[in-house]
Enzyme design. Sequence first.
Site, PDB file in Angstrom:
ATOM      1  N   HIS A 167     -12.074  -2.303  -8.989  1.00 32.64           N
ATOM      2  CA  HIS A 167     -11.063  -3.669  -8.818  1.00 32.64           C
ATOM      3  C   HIS A 167      -9.534  -3.134  -8.621  1.00 32.64           C
ATOM      4  O   HIS A 167      -8.660  -3.756  -8.784  1.00 32.64           O
ATOM      5  CB  HIS A 167     -11.151  -4.432  -9.918  1.00 32.64           C
ATOM      6  CG  HIS A 167     -12.579  -4.901 -10.240  1.00 32.64           C
ATOM      7  ND1 HIS A 167     -13.530  -5.832  -9.549  1.00 32.64           N
ATOM      8  CD2 HIS A 167     -13.231  -4.213 -11.182  1.00 32.64           C
ATOM      9  CE1 HIS A 167     -14.469  -5.768 -10.329  1.00 32.64           C
ATOM     10  NE2 HIS A 167     -14.416  -5.042 -11.232  1.00 32.64           N
TER      11      HIS A 167
ATOM     12  N   SER B 226       7.679   7.243  11.161  1.00 29.98           N
ATOM     13  CA  SER B 226       8.400   5.835  11.324  1.00 29.98           C
ATOM     14  C   SER B 226       9.528   6.039  12.288  1.00 29.98           C
ATOM     15  O   SER B 226      10.250   7.117  12.189  1.00 29.98           O
ATOM     16  CB  SER B 226       8.932   5.102  10.281  1.00 29.98           C
ATOM     17  OG  SER B 226       9.748   4.132  10.536  1.00 29.98           O
TER      18      SER B 226
END
Length: 488
Positions: free
Chosen positions: A161, A292
């Site tokens: 989870h 980037s």
Amino acid sequence: STLPKEEKFDHHTFISPFTWRYGSKEMRKIFSEIHTRTYWRKIWSSLAEAQSSYGLVSKEEVKDLKSKMTEDHIDLKRSHEIEERIRHDLMSEIKTYAEQALIGGGKIHLGATSADIEDNVDTIKLLQALDIILTRLVNSLNSLSNNIIKYSDLPCIAWTHLQPAEPTTLGYRFSNYAQDILLDITSIENLKQDFLKSKGLKGAVGTSAGYKQLLKEKANPKKLEEKVMQQLGLDVFPVTTQTYPRKVDHLILSILSSISQSTHKFGLDIRILQSPVFGELSEPLGKSQVGSSTMAFKRNPITSERMCSLARYVSTLPNITFMNASFNILERTLDDSANRRILIPEAFLAIDECLTLYNKIISNITVNKFRIKKNLETFGVFSGTEAVLMEMVKRGEDRQNIHEKIRVLAFQAWNDISNGKNNPLKNLIINDPQIKEKIPLTMLKDLLDPSMYIGDAVSRTELFVSKSIKPVLTNYKERIGKKSKAYY
């Protein structure tokens, strides 16, 4: 006409990214027009050769056809000129072939329907493409195996989870990825053995009526089919309509989708574990790699992201093959033709790229042992509480009462962690009066040591490698190391 006025394709017009960016040159060749039409001619010449044994085609005609069936005789420009007029690509190739083979050209395609040629060639291409995918899978499995062995006993925190759970080992985690790849290899093997057969030569609706008319009493059409298919090395379905069952395409795309799931699962996990919050694993990053255009500091997992992107695309394609198969009304409709030209090559090229990237990542993966140890120290102690709980019960304590005590201490520890402090749970448990009265300090420390709480992960991993992985790698040892350079 749908054909271009000029046979020139460059970056001034739209070309598929699969033409140059994604997939290997060997996979692109399989689905190229030249390769396809060369095999069309091979089947036409094989059919003529088989028919010659029944007196339907002369030896001179067969020799002429065979002399013009090679790749260097394919004239796409001429074939496209004819197609622009007659609007049938296979017939345009027949006419082009016949113009070149002046002796045997009049016997090309005798008794056949288009699918007798196209579907058999499609089967050949599918087998060739699956062979490349199988090689990519084996290489990925081999690279995984190396890392499984290398990190079989390296404890790390497991995550369920997206929350820290009990410890595992990195080798055991890699074993789960390898098990997915093994299932994909087995799926391809089963497909090739049991389901990937060809139409054979059965004519317009699968009854071989045209061949029977040609052969009359000379032979059963099945004998002619067997002669040609033996030359091509293909097994055939006993019955077909005009085409081979389009369910085969659905089975193939379902397997490719399964492989895409394997690559996506692996890639997504790498993307998560490369994030600074986890920081445990990293895909290989080039020295000059730009993350980037604005944020020069970025270390983005672009290889895994590309793999996941292509895998996501392939996962959608089985729905189209489902419709092609289920909407193929009665003996045949043609509404599968256009999309099959696109989805089958692109599915294979996308998976080819995914597996090339997969192998690149796992072969050169960076393992940050410091961060693995840090995460284990921070969160691993929580898993030790289960061992403490069981030991306390064995020593006569009430399970529910001890469970509540540990829950309270654990949530106190979580509060400290959330506020930037070190995990205090170990000290809280060691210093709890009720617990330390029952369990000696040395034992308590061992119970709370996460590296000791990995079950049989190491032995299970070693058994998995020896019993499950090595036999497959041994079987396909000639494929290991065969590389493909994808676009990076």
